[in-house]
Design a protein around this motif. Sequence first.
Motif, PDB file in Angstrom:
ATOM      1  N   GLY B 507       0.797  -1.229   0.000  1.00 52.97           N
ATOM      2  CA  GLY B 507       0.000   0.000   0.000  1.00 52.97           C
ATOM      3  C   GLY B 507       0.825   1.272   0.000  1.00 52.97           C
ATOM      4  N   TYR B 508       0.446   2.217  -0.831  1.00 53.74           N
ATOM      5  CA  TYR B 508       1.098   3.517  -0.869  1.00 53.74           C
ATOM      6  C   TYR B 508       0.028   4.569  -1.115  1.00 53.74           C
ATOM      7  N   LEU B 509       0.416   5.823  -1.035  1.00 55.07           N
ATOM      8  CA  LEU B 509      -0.542   6.900  -1.269  1.00 55.07           C
ATOM      9  C   LEU B 509      -0.255   7.545  -2.611  1.00 55.07           C
ATOM     10  N   LYS B 510      -1.325   7.766  -3.346  1.00 55.75           N
ATOM     11  CA  LYS B 510      -1.171   8.393  -4.658  1.00 55.75           C
ATOM     12  C   LYS B 510      -1.913   9.717  -4.651  1.00 55.75           C
ATOM     13  N   ARG B 511      -1.237  10.762  -5.147  1.00 59.80           N
ATOM     14  CA  ARG B 511      -1.884  12.069  -5.175  1.00 59.80           C
ATOM     15  C   ARG B 511      -2.768  12.173  -6.402  1.00 59.80           C
ATOM     16  N   VAL B 512      -4.020  12.577  -6.177  1.00 61.60           N
ATOM     17  CA  VAL B 512      -4.928  12.839  -7.290  1.00 61.60           C
ATOM     18  C   VAL B 512      -5.474  14.231  -7.062  1.00 61.60           C
ATOM     19  N   GLY B 513      -4.873  15.203  -7.717  1.00 57.12           N
ATOM     20  CA  GLY B 513      -5.247  16.597  -7.472  1.00 57.12           C
ATOM     21  C   GLY B 513      -4.926  16.946  -6.028  1.00 57.12           C
ATOM     22  N   GLU B 514      -5.934  17.418  -5.304  1.00 55.39           N
ATOM     23  CA  GLU B 514      -5.731  17.788  -3.905  1.00 55.39           C
ATOM     24  C   GLU B 514      -5.866  16.561  -3.003  1.00 55.39           C
TER      25      GLU B 514
END
Lengths: 434, 728
Positions: B507-514
């Motif tokens: 698991g990781y975090l992906k930026r989508v806009g804000e």
Amino acid sequence: MIKPINATMPGKSGTDAYISPMLDIDGVSVHSLAERFGTPLFVVSEKQLRRNIRMAKRAFSTRLPKVVFAWSYKTNYLDAVCRAFHQEGSWAEVVSGFEYDKALSNGVPGDHIVFNGPSKNREDLEKALKNSSLIHIDNLDELYMLVELAGELQCRPQVAVRVNLNAGTLPVWDRFGFNLENGQALDAVSKIMSFGCMDLRGLHCHIGTFILSSKAYGIAAQKLADFACDIRRLFGVAVEYIDMGGGFASKNTLKASYLVGADICPSMDDYAEEIADAFHKAPFGKGEFPALLLETGRALVDDAGFLIASVLTNKRSAQGGRYTVMDAGVNLLFTSFWYNHKISPAQLYSQHFENTTLYGPLCMNIDVVREQVSLPLLNKGDLLVVHNVGAYNMTQWMQFITLRPNIVMIEENGGTKLIREAEKFDDVTRLERL
Amino acid sequence: MNKAIVGLVRMDFVTSILKSYSSVFFSQSRLFGALLLAVSFSSPLSGACGLVCCVIVNLLSWFMLDCKPKVVSGFYGFNAVFAGIALGVFLPFGKVLVWLVLASSLLVFLIEVWLESRMSGRGLPFLVFPFLITLWTVLLLLQQTDSLVGFGMTFSESSASVLGRFFSGLAEVLPNFAEEYLKSLSFIFFQVDVFCGLLIACGLLCFSRIASFFSLFGFAVAYLFYSFFDGGFFNVPFAYVGFNFILTSVAVGCYFVIPSWRSLAWCAALVPLQFLVIYSSSRLFSYLYLPTFSFTFCLVSVLFLQMLRLKERTGGLLLADDIMNTPEETLYEAKVSKKRLADLSRLCVSLPFYGEWRVMQGHDGQFTHKDAWRYAWDFVIDGESGLQYDEDGSKLSDYYCFGKPVTAPFDAVVESVVESVADNEPGCDNLLQNWGNYVLLRNGELYSLICHLKRGSVKCVAGQTVLRGEVIGLCGNSGHSLYPHLHFQIQKSPFVGDVTLKYPLDGYLKRVGEDVRFQSGYPAENDVVRNIPIAENLCKVYNFADLKSIMASSEKFGSERWLVRADRYGARYLDCEEKGAKAWFVNDGKTFRFVRFEGCRRSNLYYFFLSSYKILLCDEVQWTMEDEFSLSVQKRGVVAVLQDLTAPFFVFKKLRFYAEKGNNMAKIAEKSITLRTEFRQSVFGRAIDSLTFDISADNSVISSVKVVSGTESFVISFVEERFVYEIK
């Protein structure tokens, strides 16, 4: 502080070969701003503010697992500026009850307020305790007061110990907090532990201001990290954060500096590198790597602030040197006591330059903005832009002789917004009683 | 205390009897078991014999074998049920019957133990082989005596059971097929009785729609096949053999195998084979004057399952690894859990850096990630302007990623290291030392190559152990690298630059806009990604492993005490004993997940299960997350029955979970945490039902969950009880 002024001869570093006029700020014409809002006028660039905090965050968060910025209110506590930082994820770092209330009114949750400073009174502390803010203990009397309040209010204060230490810079700031080297800090921690009524959440140090050597931060970070590990070993408590304070230099030029600040000040990456390196070398336990808290103010806001002033008159000194008087002086530019602020004309000019002493409008001999600066010939009404005035000026300014002017923010989308109205006669006299 | 234990044992033992009966139809339902027990008593003598045999075998296994949960599940009992019933059918009451009931119980037990040891290791069930062997043994003996009531005779006599007579009219109304089907069902209990069959069929339907469907399907195909040959060819009444098709169809179609189009097709394909085995085996056994019984079902099912077990790639047909209580559950869990929990069984690989980086080149990239090296990632850091560098990019130090720490993606031993290759000037390349400075890490069979590091920056040496997240070097521009970037790949061998392996990231975090979204797997090109900053306080909130129990109370469901337990496989669950509800969970340090819920839904535990189905243990950034529920938790009703029936082929109902974490402000360790989650049911994409949960926690302890459903709402509040370690 008061020195004889001699502006006739150039210094050994010579005069600037050329300067370029500053016709607009973020695309908004300086003249139109002056027309709309009058001079003097402070201008804050939202774009630059956000750029700075994002750059700083990137520099640290790409080196450490957890980094939190707390906006140093005293540097600039205009609501519009604070809220921009809060929107970017910054906490609030306050040093008085007034600043504390300001942070609350800006919507900062109580537990995201760091309460620093050497002069917290009883009411301030009560407020901070009720909101479970992080209280950075400065002295033993404060510690005892917290113990007392914890009993009265039936709560557990969330505290950090402010530590002062020798990081190789001079002067060593030993007036705030507890000294590390002579054992005061450990003494304070062991008192906290033996009282047992509060949670030690972090450690804090602030080695100085406008520190031009990033190495000093490496030393300080290493000392604090080692101290944190000692506390873990001695008391079984792992602190959750280490607050390295502020003090990062901005792009301003100190008066004693030979070269301009922008060329000699360490970058955010340099500071980050040193601190991160020290943290990674420290023997923190698994799952106990502390968060890094930073209270940097000046380096984030200085170059986002400008002051537009208009020329009142030109004069000649007794020796024949040129004096220029403008409508903004040390009442608005407190920082001109220690910086050589960069000054740009806001209109095109001829090729003729002359060393000039730049005076403010006050009827006081100390009202000198630049002792000597090479400026083109200016007429009455011409505009000048003073750079890097975002830090401290809008909080340390004085209502002295004149009233304080408008402040506008140039928004990210290019719009202009008045964020603090100029003072009126009533604002000052209203509080008076006969 | 002793009494309580005795009571518990008794309770468990009764359960073991009931489950022995329901196990006949692969069920674990006590109610269904009770129904079958009752049905078996439609012929009192054989019913009693079945029960006695079952009790004896369960007692034997209870005390002789050290595996109570298996005994309770009826694992050993159902063969005894069959054996007992058969004996009751074949023999009149008398000394001989008593002797044989005792003896064959023992034989069933012994054969079970033997077969289990031979077959379990290969992942095969022994089905009713123990019963068959026992019964044949007894029948061989009975051929010598006069005691045999007789096989053919039995049917005409016993079909006239007391209740059966009242309902014999029923048979006339029913079409032939249905009658045959019901008779076949009842024949499993050695009856040929439509009413018994009807009871069993109803029980089966309540227990599982899918099993009912498969039993009907298998039977129908066989019936058609039989009619096609006009029956004459086989000269045995269909009812005597029909149950084989029912059992095989349930076993192979939906119990041991995850039901689908394919398993259905296989059920049909196995019918002609079963006819062949039925008639050739009855011919074979006829030399010994023995009936073939369910031999066909056992043989065909075991052969087929063995084939699936041995096959490396099972194609679309999947054996059920986790067999749940009903085929529906097995199917739903397999559909969801496989995806949801895949990461728990493999080594988790994190991103090898701190902070947010962008994937400059992903898998099958346009520059160099091709052919054998296609499964690699190149990472860079972007600035405010979208460029990778500040100023004009002519110096290495202009690049944001240059000199940034590189971390170990997993706990590893350093396999090899190179750190002497000079960094290229921007725009220059070094093809001779392709990989530049690198670190090659190893954990078990898995290797990871991280390269183009800065000269002299490597902070580890070969043979050293590094932990996940530890800094191992700095990002640089050495080797085949025009501009500073970080190359990261997983491979299967310790050779630098060997073939890359497609291996998912944890698991990781992906930026989508804000927004920041939780993801796992394979970051695509231009994704801006970062590791999950773990919030120790949220970890503590959901770290139930340290607790003894949780008291949960609400106005709606009253007060419940949940014990925190672990089963034999080390899986943890919350156990609400008074309501008989269980919720399994895992906390892998990054996420808290509920795995499964079982039992009473009118409980706080059920709503807590829904509210915290998946929680990202991160509160430093604002995040959102989605997940899917298994359909086992769908709202019961007509729609659910329809969905169950069609589930192997077509899913029209969706149960989604949404979670989000509040504001953007950075966190260190908040004292109070709030989360909002949502549970939505939709049919054909139209929302039919939704629940919103507001979870709050104080001081690292969960304090309350507010459940809002339409206009109704209630609050569950919690009190945790920690372990107190006593030294005796």
